[in-house]
Design a protein around this motif. Sequence first.
Motif, PDB file in Angstrom:
ATOM      1  N   LEU A 126       5.163  12.173   4.590  1.00 21.86           N
ATOM      2  CA  LEU A 126       5.744  11.850   5.966  1.00 21.86           C
ATOM      3  C   LEU A 126       5.532  10.399   5.860  1.00 21.86           C
ATOM      4  CD1 LEU A 126       7.109  12.450   8.472  1.00 21.86           C
ATOM      5  CD2 LEU A 126       5.034  13.274   9.428  1.00 21.86           C
ATOM      6  N   LEU A 127       6.486   9.584   5.759  1.00 22.49           N
ATOM      7  CA  LEU A 127       6.518   8.076   5.825  1.00 22.49           C
ATOM      8  C   LEU A 127       6.670   7.801   7.535  1.00 22.49           C
ATOM      9  CD1 LEU A 127       8.765   7.104   2.932  1.00 22.49           C
ATOM     10  CD2 LEU A 127       6.438   7.842   2.837  1.00 22.49           C
ATOM     11  N   TYR A 128       5.927   6.861   7.956  1.00 17.42           N
ATOM     12  CA  TYR A 128       6.035   6.693   9.615  1.00 17.42           C
ATOM     13  C   TYR A 128       5.626   5.310   9.973  1.00 17.42           C
ATOM     14  CZ  TYR A 128       0.938   6.752   9.886  1.00 17.42           C
ATOM     15  OH  TYR A 128      -0.409   6.541  10.059  1.00 17.42           O
ATOM     16  N   GLY A 129       6.506   4.763  10.654  1.00 16.82           N
ATOM     17  CA  GLY A 129       6.407   3.318  11.369  1.00 16.82           C
ATOM     18  C   GLY A 129       7.486   2.913  12.017  1.00 16.82           C
ATOM     19  N   PRO A 130       7.447   1.890  12.544  1.00 15.16           N
ATOM     20  CA  PRO A 130       8.658   1.363  13.525  1.00 15.16           C
ATOM     21  C   PRO A 130       9.933   1.239  12.847  1.00 15.16           C
ATOM     22  CG  PRO A 130       6.905  -0.398  13.008  1.00 15.16           C
ATOM     23  CD  PRO A 130       6.538   0.834  12.463  1.00 15.16           C
ATOM     24  N   PRO A 131      11.136   1.238  13.482  1.00 16.31           N
ATOM     25  CA  PRO A 131      12.346   1.287  12.798  1.00 16.31           C
ATOM     26  C   PRO A 131      12.390  -0.127  12.088  1.00 16.31           C
ATOM     27  CG  PRO A 131      12.715   1.867  14.958  1.00 16.31           C
ATOM     28  CD  PRO A 131      11.142   1.587  14.913  1.00 16.31           C
ATOM     29  N   GLY A 132      13.154  -0.074  10.848  1.00 15.74           N
ATOM     30  CA  GLY A 132      13.403  -1.443  10.348  1.00 15.74           C
ATOM     31  C   GLY A 132      12.611  -1.871   9.619  1.00 15.74           C
ATOM     32  N   VAL A 133      11.471  -1.263   9.052  1.00 13.01           N
ATOM     33  CA  VAL A 133      10.382  -1.713   8.165  1.00 13.01           C
ATOM     34  C   VAL A 133      10.536  -1.350   6.808  1.00 13.01           C
ATOM     35  CG1 VAL A 133       8.868  -2.017  10.116  1.00 13.01           C
ATOM     36  CG2 VAL A 133       8.713   0.167   8.765  1.00 13.01           C
ATOM     37  N   GLY A 134      11.427  -0.613   6.474  1.00 15.63           N
ATOM     38  CA  GLY A 134      11.632  -0.217   4.826  1.00 15.63           C
ATOM     39  C   GLY A 134      11.354   1.212   4.371  1.00 15.63           C
ATOM     40  N   GLN A 148       0.756  -1.131   0.076  1.00 13.93           N
ATOM     41  CA  GLN A 148      -0.039   0.009  -0.003  1.00 13.93           C
ATOM     42  C   GLN A 148       0.866   1.175   0.084  1.00 13.93           C
ATOM     43  OE1 GLN A 148      -2.563   0.498   3.408  1.00 13.93           O
ATOM     44  NE2 GLN A 148      -3.979   1.913   2.514  1.00 13.93           N
ATOM     45  N   ALA A 149       1.737   1.225   0.827  1.00 15.43           N
ATOM     46  CA  ALA A 149       2.940   2.250   0.858  1.00 15.43           C
ATOM     47  C   ALA A 149       3.561   2.659  -0.502  1.00 15.43           C
ATOM     48  CB  ALA A 149       3.944   2.213   1.700  1.00 15.43           C
ATOM     49  N   LYS A 150       4.121   1.366  -1.131  1.00 15.89           N
ATOM     50  CA  LYS A 150       4.587   1.767  -2.315  1.00 15.89           C
ATOM     51  C   LYS A 150       3.519   2.334  -3.473  1.00 15.89           C
ATOM     52  CE  LYS A 150       7.317  -3.011  -1.908  1.00 15.89           C
ATOM     53  NZ  LYS A 150       7.326  -4.042  -2.474  1.00 15.89           N
ATOM     54  N   GLN A 151       2.520   1.754  -3.544  1.00 12.96           N
ATOM     55  CA  GLN A 151       1.321   2.294  -4.527  1.00 12.96           C
ATOM     56  C   GLN A 151       1.213   3.671  -4.164  1.00 12.96           C
ATOM     57  OE1 GLN A 151      -2.260   0.262  -4.406  1.00 12.96           O
ATOM     58  NE2 GLN A 151      -3.366   1.534  -5.822  1.00 12.96           N
ATOM     59  N   ARG A 152       1.006   4.334  -2.960  1.00 16.19           N
ATOM     60  CA  ARG A 152       0.782   5.607  -2.695  1.00 16.19           C
ATOM     61  C   ARG A 152       1.876   6.578  -3.103  1.00 16.19           C
ATOM     62  NH1 ARG A 152      -1.834   6.324   3.336  1.00 16.19           N
ATOM     63  NH2 ARG A 152      -1.806   8.656   2.301  1.00 16.19           N
ATOM     64  N   ILE A 153       3.124   6.148  -2.902  1.00 17.64           N
ATOM     65  CA  ILE A 153       4.387   6.878  -3.052  1.00 17.64           C
ATOM     66  C   ILE A 153       4.295   7.094  -4.542  1.00 17.64           C
ATOM     67  CG2 ILE A 153       6.788   6.979  -3.101  1.00 17.64           C
ATOM     68  CD1 ILE A 153       6.753   5.535  -0.485  1.00 17.64           C
ATOM     69  N   ILE A 210       1.846   8.711   5.254  1.00 19.97           N
ATOM     70  CA  ILE A 210       1.821   7.114   4.700  1.00 19.97           C
ATOM     71  C   ILE A 210       2.395   6.124   5.693  1.00 19.97           C
ATOM     72  CG2 ILE A 210       2.565   5.546   2.835  1.00 19.97           C
ATOM     73  CD1 ILE A 210       2.712   7.761   1.014  1.00 19.97           C
ATOM     74  N   GLN A 211       1.688   5.375   6.249  1.00 12.55           N
ATOM     75  CA  GLN A 211       2.020   4.256   7.436  1.00 12.55           C
ATOM     76  C   GLN A 211       2.608   3.197   6.732  1.00 12.55           C
ATOM     77  OE1 GLN A 211      -1.110   2.629   9.761  1.00 12.55           O
ATOM     78  NE2 GLN A 211       0.191   2.533  11.499  1.00 12.55           N
ATOM     79  N   PHE A 212       3.673   2.852   7.396  1.00  7.72           N
ATOM     80  CA  PHE A 212       4.541   1.453   7.162  1.00  7.72           C
ATOM     81  C   PHE A 212       4.066   0.510   8.040  1.00  7.72           C
ATOM     82  CE2 PHE A 212       6.410   3.936   3.954  1.00  7.72           C
ATOM     83  CZ  PHE A 212       7.107   3.056   3.055  1.00  7.72           C
ATOM     84  N   LYS A 213       3.739  -0.837   7.796  1.00  8.01           N
ATOM     85  CA  LYS A 213       3.328  -1.854   8.917  1.00  8.01           C
ATOM     86  C   LYS A 213       4.685  -2.651   9.383  1.00  8.01           C
ATOM     87  CE  LYS A 213       0.922  -4.101   5.944  1.00  8.01           C
ATOM     88  NZ  LYS A 213      -0.012  -5.095   5.264  1.00  8.01           N
TER      89      LYS A 213
END
Length: 469
Positions: A45-53, A24-29, A159-162
């Motif tokens: 603004l990409l956000y999410g825990p460390p190390g998720v890409g 989902q993040a790839k598509q939105r970017i 944009i959230q990263f899981k």
Amino acid sequence: MEKKIPWTIKYRPKKISDVVDQEQAKQRILEWLKKWPNVEKRALLLYGPPGVGKSSLVEAVANELGYELIELNASDSRRREDIERSVMRASVTRSLTSQHSAKKIIFLDEVDGIATKEDAGGIEAIIKLIKTSSVPIIMAANDPWDPKLRPLREVCEMIQFKKLTKDEILLILRRICANEGLKCDDDVLNYIIERSEGDLRAAINDLEVLYEGRSKATLAEAKILLRPRDKSHDPFETLRMLFSANYAWQAKSVLNQSQLDYEQFKLWLEENIAYQYRDLEDLSRAYDALSKADVYLGRIVKTGDWDLLAYAIDMMTVGVAFSAKKNPKDKYRWVKYSFPQRLLLASKLKEVREVFDDIAKLISTKLHISSSAAKSDVIPILRAIFTSNPQIAARIALWLGLSEKMVELLAGPNKNQVLEYYKQLKKYLYQQAVEEKEKIPAHETQRSSSETHKKEEKSSKSLLSFVKK
């Protein structure tokens, strides 16, 4: 000797498809970049825990689509002058590798690491950069809900990263082991994954440390060589760990590893329980447990008996986590959690109050009245004027020295018209001052200055009388 490349760099994704999950993040970017500059928000603004890409995906996008990537690393200073020197200039110049300035991406990593004191003006400089840049701007943060980042959230598309699953990390680690010729038992890899808590970068680093100078390792060796990692979880990770807990001790330990205190944690649960649990009986049990925790916290305030805190924490952790009895699979559903609206509203109301306090101080200085009188007697009249007569409102705003934020609060839906007249009036007065200065001979400067002061004083009195009326 061949230079050793860290595995996190060696196995960094080169293509968008190499980035694990985050579809989902790839598509939105990609959609946002395709529309640029015709986008609603001029920065991501990409956000999410460390190390998720987050940073890996930005680099992969730039590499695959032919963008020049201009990056401000976490180790760089984020003061106003540093941003203006290293990034602002690049945002308006042509790319080194392309004929078009648009073939560049500015990437600001870990913006939540900006300090309000040490990195003075950093947030303001980034907002200015977003408004003036002729190239796309992407930022990344682990915790975007820090109060100091609120101005950035308002001007960015978020944009959230899981968090990565165990199977996804396991697939990558096995691929690295095969490429490096290592014999990796599943119990060792599982131990590394459990330690990483969804951080792929941390898992790869642990794998490299464990197999340094060897081709095989046991679980016992892994437990000795890999030291425990002290990690503080953001609010979203805290909720996911709580709801997915399988044991009471796991649920209770969540709050000890979180960035939230128990009061903040209660608000996050209050907002998000309904998103996690779909069955009405499960939902009722969860909110009942949370309400009992709230009762205990209230009694602590009234009686000062802090022994009750243990019961409150038990109810808001174990009580909530094990409420899904009719539909237990809800515990493991991936849910997009929301920031507590009560906190957002309180923050917004506090900001509005502070702006009105500043307006009252300006009025009290000009009219020689108290701030309380300015709030009760003058501001209501100003709001009526600002919403009905933009031209007069612009004159008053200029006389009082109001900021654009103050004008927006007073004018409401009429703010654009008032601000337009306000800017035109400032420009006109500036041009008049320049023309007058050019006409005045050097030997008459002092006398002219006195006459100009009298004119300004006269104009000021006329505006003053208008405001009083």
